[in-house]
Design an enzyme around this catalytic site. Structure first.
Site, PDB file in Angstrom:
ATOM      1  N   ASP A 334      47.320  38.711  44.690  1.00 53.03           N
ATOM      2  CA  ASP A 334      46.452  38.301  45.784  1.00 53.03           C
ATOM      3  C   ASP A 334      47.237  38.557  47.077  1.00 53.03           C
ATOM      4  OD1 ASP A 334      44.467  37.327  47.412  1.00 53.03           O
ATOM      5  OD2 ASP A 334      44.047  35.567  46.179  1.00 53.03           O
TER       6      ASP A 334
HETATM    7  C1  BGC Z   1      41.614  36.253  48.623  1.00 53.85           C
HETATM    8  C2  BGC Z   1      41.213  37.358  47.683  1.00 53.85           C
HETATM    9  C3  BGC Z   1      40.847  38.585  48.476  1.00 53.85           C
HETATM   10  C4  BGC Z   1      42.027  38.983  49.348  1.00 53.85           C
HETATM   11  C5  BGC Z   1      41.776  40.221  50.175  1.00 53.85           C
HETATM   12  C6  BGC Z   1      42.646  36.688  49.631  1.00 53.85           C
HETATM   13  O1  BGC Z   1      42.768  35.729  50.635  1.00 53.85           O
HETATM   14  O2  BGC Z   1      42.078  35.134  47.893  1.00 53.85           O
HETATM   15  O3  BGC Z   1      40.144  36.948  46.877  1.00 53.85           O
HETATM   16  O4  BGC Z   1      40.461  39.621  47.630  1.00 53.85           O
HETATM   17  O5  BGC Z   1      42.309  37.908  50.228  1.00 53.85           O
HETATM   18  O6  BGC Z   1      40.902  39.977  51.199  1.00 53.85           O
END
Ligand code: BGC
Length: 841
Positions: A334
């Site tokens: 993530d």
């Molecule tokens: C989220 C993810 C997301 C990523 C990219 C993170 O803050 O938890 O689900 O895909 O950001 O935007």
């Protein structure tokens, strides 16, 4: 150097996740102890720090070295057995079925892709391989995540979200995950996945950052609406069909967030402490189904699991995901969830967006990873495997063949060069409207209040009935609440191309019927609402409740909801209208359960429509249900309680003062309805509940054993039948013999009411009490459309896996102990059983 290490020594136990149950395979060896002076010399400015641990005052530090022997587990099986286990290309998945009996075998497609990837990389240097694993850094490319090009590899674009192409125009805003789960309809799940996949591909996105499959353990959990509800089986099927669809559309899917990211508060600082059985049976199950759907990528989450960061968790990544499930794609972090260069050894394959924190300009991978390999701390084989997995996934989806270049700029809508405004919407609005209606759950309908039949007039109350004051994209990442709620907030969103409000949907129909339509969107002037409601034929009150990701706080809600109460004075609005109008119909757009006790039993509240999170066609979907154009068939994907305290797990908002907040999953297997059943708590509306404008009856139950298609595995089958646990090996939890249809339950459903409708029969297993399972466990569902007076025969098949529990000692799947009989019920909800039977021994 040591001063750089020191702040991180405190996270020593978190560097590599310790196996929960002893040695777990070939991936772990004893740590090597050596003196601090032999710690890695990082020549790069992108110095990593979270890499070592101390044995105390002795001055010695312990660092896992490349002697941490590594097995990539590339191909768990290579023997397809059509028709049950056909070799399957992700672009050509098995046809969708409401009783799936085909188990696709993606292993040959992976094998071909691996071969091509190895070929392509044959002349790659270490640095080039490392580049494939390292994002270019926050906002340094066109997409939210970017892998740079290298020689004849064009690089990769990674883009949110689970419900549409985020930060792009000319793209569809689909219903949220929770809405498609509420349909309990596999064909719609697949169709949504496919339409999404086509849109991502059309925009030149290689990797879609969805679906999201966290479990809804906490009713207030901010991101629950992105996922598929509070039951692992329903979530698993929703994830499975969504992934098959997405990848059929040509985009790589990402199963996220692995794992136990169940609340937004403290998501980067909390350790979810979960026992091995609960992990396997509840939280990991949707990821297992994702692997079975051939998912290309898995995203590890921000939180820690049993004391180890998810992206640094050997047990979860190497052991469960890669070994036990036989996952052959790649694990991406993530965004900024990578905590160490050594995460590579724990199973992380790609760091996103690449820098340690946004814009920090350094990386745990990149130069650091190169140094760690050069200095012998991480094996070259591991980096080979990381890059191979990433490039193989690209070949696996055939993205080497005429894949469109990225044609939008996620970070700059004014970029006239890259924003080519490619229209990828096709006619997907029709599907959006259909899923919006099919996922709507009718909770109450008295005095034939619904469907509406050319009422003289209607009056609509509540801001949720109308458009937002400044349009559908008033708030960045939908981080606000104004007008019809058709999406939560955060990275799981997309821009609306347009948004049909209930007012628009209803007026369109009212015009045909000659009905008059009035409205009042002021949530707070309840006196006016009461006055306006008086004497009208139908009073429709629209209420909502919103939530999202933690980086945005809306009205004091930091991602997670502060409570389970309707927003915008909703309860008072309903009560004021119901006090004056005896045909008050409540429409609810909510991200999850709400406490509706203040008004649910009010005699003037004649109907309640749980409309959910419907996407751009929300108002049309609601109108379709209200007028009976769509006969409601949706079922609740979670329990609606009478009291928030009735849920077994509660949101943790108190900072314990220590570095990490411990969240102990002490309720174990007993989340949502499993707990209500076990503790004998009467919910307001149980999991799986939903009414229709018609009625159904059930009859003619039969259950039979199906022959195995996998005679090679007869020994394993016999052992399982004798109560032994499946032996653990590469791909052992996704093996054909465990997942092929083994039992078939058939029965008949009759439409006993006045109109055509769709019923969602559900199958719940009851284990012998010695198994320690909840009283009823969902293990099957189907959907059947029936005209009035007609009877349809339906079937639900069960696999050995469906009947198994996870044996923590043997580390395998087994039938529950002893002579206890496994029985089952078939019915219309988790508490409305119509037929009961026994699984043949
Ligand atoms: C989220 C993810 C997301 C990523 C990219 C993170 O803050 O938890 O689900 O895909 O950001 O935007």
């Amino acid at each position: 150097m040591l001063s750089k290490l020191l702040p991180l020594l405190s996270i020593l136990p978190f560097v590599l996740g310790a196996p929960a149950s002893g040695p777990t395979g070939t991936s772990t060896t004893s740590p090597t102890v050596f003196s601090a002076s032999s710690s890695p010399t990082l020549t790069n400015s992108t110095t990593s720090s979270a890499s070592a641990s101390t044995s105390g005052a002795s001055g010695f530090i312990t660092i896992p070295l490349s002697s941490y022997s590594f097995t990539p587990y590339p191909t768990p099986t290579l023997n397809p057995r059509p028709p049950v286990f056909p070799a399957t290309d992700p672009l050509n998945p098995p046809d969708v079925s409401c009783d799936p009996q085909v188990v696709p075998d993606f292993a040959p497609a992976w094998a071909t892709a691996y071969e091509k990837a190895k070929n392509l990389m044959s002349d790659y240097t270490l640095e080039e391989k490392v580049n494939i694993t390292t994002g270019v850094g926050w906002a340094n490319g066109l997409c939210v995540g970017n892998i740079p090009s290298n020689k004849n590899f064009p690089g990769l674009c990674l883009e949110d979200s689970p419900l549409g192409v985020r930060f792009a125009d000319f793209a569809t805003a689909f219903p949220a995950g929770i809405q498609v789960a509420s349909t309990w309809n596999r064909a719609l799940m697949r169709a949504r996945g496919l339409a999404l996949g086509q849109e991502f591909k059309g925009k030149g996105v290689n990797i879609a950052l969805g679906p999201m499959m966290n479990m809804g353990r906490i009713a207030q959990g901010g991101r629950n609406w992105e996922g598929f509800g509070a039951d692992p089986f329903l979530t698993g099927e929703s994830a499975y069909e969504t992934i098959l669809g997405l990848q059929q559309g040509g985009v790589q899917a990402t199963a996220k967030h692995f794992i136990n990211n169940e609340q937004e508060h403290f998501r980067t600082q909390e350790s979810s402490n979960v026992d091995d059985r609960t992990q396997h049976e509840i939280y990991a199950h949707p990821f297992l189904r994702s692997v079975m759907a051939g998912v290309s990528s898995v995203m590890c989450s921000y939180n820690l699991i049993n004391g180890s960061y998810a992206c640094n968790n050997d047990k979860m990544l190497n052991d469960i995901l890669k070994r036990e499930y036989g996952f052959q794609g790649f694990v991406q972090s993530d965004w900024s969830a990578t905590m160490s260069t050594l995460s590579a050894v724990a199973g992380l394959d790609m760091t996103m967006p690449g820098d340690i924190t946004f814009d920090s300009g350094d990386s745990y991978f990149g130069g650091n990873l190169t140094d760690y390999v050069n200095d012998g701390y991480i094996s070259m084989a591991r980096v080979d495997d990381m890059a191979t997995r990433i490039i193989a996934a690209w070949y696996y989806l055939h993205q080497d063949e005429n894949f469109p270049a990225t044609n939008f700029n996620a970070f700059n809508s004014n970029d006239e060069v890259n924003n080519q405004h490619v229209n990828v919407q096709s006619d997907h609005y029709k599907l959006v409207r259909q899923i919006g209606a099919a996922g709507t759950v009718l909770l109450k309908n008295e005095n034939d209040a619904l469907p509406l039949n050319k009422p003289r007039n209607l009056v609509l109350f509540g801001s949720d009935a109308g458009p937002g004051k400044s349009g559908p994209n008033e708030f960045s990442d939908q981080g606000g609440s104004d007008g019809i709620l058709a999406m939560g907030w955060g990275s799981g969103t997309a821009d609306f191309p347009y948004l049909i409000s209930p007012l628009e949907g209803i007026q369109e129909r009212a015009r045909q019927d000659g009905s008059s339509v009035f409205w009042d969107f002021d949530d707070w002037n309840t006196a006016l609402a009461g006055n306006m409601a008086f004497g009208q034929a139908v009073a429709l009150v629209f209420i909502d409740s919103d939530s999202g990701e933690d980086y945005i706080t809306v009205d004091g809600n930091q991602g997670d909801r502060n409570n389970l109460t309707a927003w915008h004075n909703g309860d008072n609005l309903v009560l004021s209208v119901a006090a004056q109008n005896n045909n008050t119909i409540v429409v609810v757009n909510s991200v999850g359960p709400l406490i509706i006790e203040p008004w649910i039993e009010h005699p003037n509240v004649t109907a309640v429509v749980w409309a959910g999170i419907q996407g751009q066609e929300a108002g049309n979907s609601i109108a379709d249900v209200l007028y009976g154009v769509y006969n409601p068939s949706g079922k609740l994907p979670y329990t609606i309680a009478k009291d928030p305290a009735d849920y077994s797990a509660q949101l943790v908002t108190e900072d314990s003062g220590s570095e990490f907040v411990s969240i102990d999953y002490t309720e174990g297997l007993f989340i949502d309805y499993r707990h209500f059943d076990q503790a004998n708590i009467t919910p307001r509306f149980e999991f799986g509940f939903g009414l229709s404008y018609t009625t159904f009856s059930y009859s003619d139950l039969d259950v039979s054993t199906l022959p195995s298609s996998d005679s090679d595995e007869q020994d394993l089958i016999t052992a399982w039948e004798n109560g032994q646990a499946s032996p653990i090996a590469e791909g052992s939890s996704t093996a054909l013999w465990l997942h092929e249809p083994a039992f078939q339950v058939t029965f008949a459903v009759t439409n006993t009411g006045p109109v055509a409708g769709t019923e969602i029969p559900q199958l719940y297993i009851h284990y012998p009490s010695s198994a320690g399972e909840p009283p009823s466990v969902l293990k099957g569902f189907t959907n059947v459309e029936i005209t009035p007076g007609e009877t349809e025969s339906v079937s639900i098949t069960l696999s050995r896996y469906d009947l198994s529990i996870w044996d923590v000692v043997a580390q395998g799947w087994r039938k529950p102990d002893g002579d206890g009989q496994i029985s089952f019920s078939v019915g219309a909800s988790s508490r409305d059983f119509k037929l009961q039977g026994d699984i043949p021994c």
